[in-house]
Design an enzyme around this catalytic site. Structure first.
Site, mmCIF file in Angstrom:
data_model
loop_
_atom_site.group_PDB
_atom_site.id
_atom_site.type_symbol
_atom_site.label_atom_id
_atom_site.label_comp_id
_atom_site.label_asym_id
_atom_site.label_seq_id
_atom_site.Cartn_x
_atom_site.Cartn_y
_atom_site.Cartn_z
ATOM 1 N N CYS A 34 0.875 -1.175 0.000
ATOM 2 C CA CYS A 34 0.000 0.000 0.000
ATOM 3 C C CYS A 34 0.911 1.224 0.000
ATOM 4 O O CYS A 34 1.743 1.374 0.903
ATOM 5 C CB CYS A 34 -0.893 -0.011 1.241
ATOM 6 S SG CYS A 34 -1.796 1.526 1.533
ATOM 7 N N CYS B 235 -1.160 3.886 -6.419
ATOM 8 C CA CYS B 235 -1.910 3.160 -5.400
ATOM 9 C C CYS B 235 -2.074 1.747 -5.928
ATOM 10 O O CYS B 235 -2.360 1.566 -7.128
ATOM 11 C CB CYS B 235 -3.287 3.808 -5.170
ATOM 12 S SG CYS B 235 -4.437 2.824 -4.186
#
Length: 259
Positions: A75, A182
């Protein structure tokens, strides 16, 4: 630490499957424990202290309870906000952190117009700013895509198409490189391409997985097993039904192509 211990994965949801896919290609015999923090998705809209606290809670589960030999922060926001603190707290455990592939876009096409798509938390982070200004070509747009990871996480396709048209439409015919900052965003490549046209995508999944393999090799932590490894999937959703749905979608995405 045993070289046959599992590798822990941490993400705010199922987006880290894009990193897991590359890790499995490079390290197919390893076992993995993937923690999908769906109940707290997206991380990009949370405060630094909230992100760090949650990353510590999950890392304690992965390392102290599950006995993982390394932790992959799959992440970008978690990497930007919590990697340094986690490495200080776990000096003997490799903490591998993904980051937006802006350098890769620069190396590939230094003069091209680059669109960096990321969460607000990643774009505003000190770690990303250092990376960005190291390779800034004066032809780059930074786009904080508030809410995008959530739409992808929840597979809300109609709303996703509307969001991308509204957010990316002004870059149609202008953007040449698109940095997907992302780990959820590669899951929407087809939809992004419908808006922007034929662009070059860059994300950190392969490079970060390669870094994981190299670090494990350096520390003599590569598994000795010769059979294909397994994945234990854990999700933080409140109900058993939601957990089952997340698990089913995760393993389905693991087999799909996103291009």
């Amino acid at each position: 630490m045993s070289s046959n211990a599992s590798i822990g994965f941490l993400d705010s949801g199922i987006g880290g499957v894009t990193v897991m896919k590359e890790a499995q290609k490079l390290l197919p015999n390893e076992n993995y424990v993937y923690f999908s923090d769906s109940v707290n998705n997206p991380y990009g809209d949370k405060t630094d202290s909230e992100i760090i606290e949650r990353c510590f809670e999950i890392t304690r589960l992965l390392v102290d309870t599950k006995g993982c030999k390394a932790v992959m922060l799959a992440c970008n926001t978690a990497s930007a906000k919590a990697a340094a603190s986690l490495r200080k707290a776990y000096p003997d455990t490799p903490i591998i952190a993904i980051e937006p592939a802006y350098k890769m876009a620069y190396d590939n096409n230094p003069d091209g117009f680059t669109l960096v798509m990321a969460t607000r938390g990643t774009v505003n982070s000190e770690k990303f700013r250092r990376l960005f200004y190291t390779y800034y070509n004066h032809r780059t747009a930074l786009l904080s895509c508030v809410g995008l990871a959530d739409l992808i996480e929840q597979d809300r396709q109609e709303e996703l198409a509307q969001y991308l048209e509204k957010t990316l439409g002004r870059y149609r015919g202008k953007a040449q490189n698109v940095v997907l900052g992302c780990t959820h965003y590669p899951l929407a490549k087809r939809q992004i391409r419908k808006v922007l046209g034929d662009v070059n995508f860059f994300d950190g999944s392969y490079g970060t997985s390669k870094r994981l393999a190299n670090v494990l090799a350096e520390k003599d932590l590569l598994t000795e097993r010769t059979e294909h490894g397994e994945i234990e999937f854990i999700d933080s959703s409140p109900s058993l039904e939601q957990k089952a749905q997340k698990k089913e979608r995760f393993f389905s995405l693991l087999e799909e192509s996103y291009d």
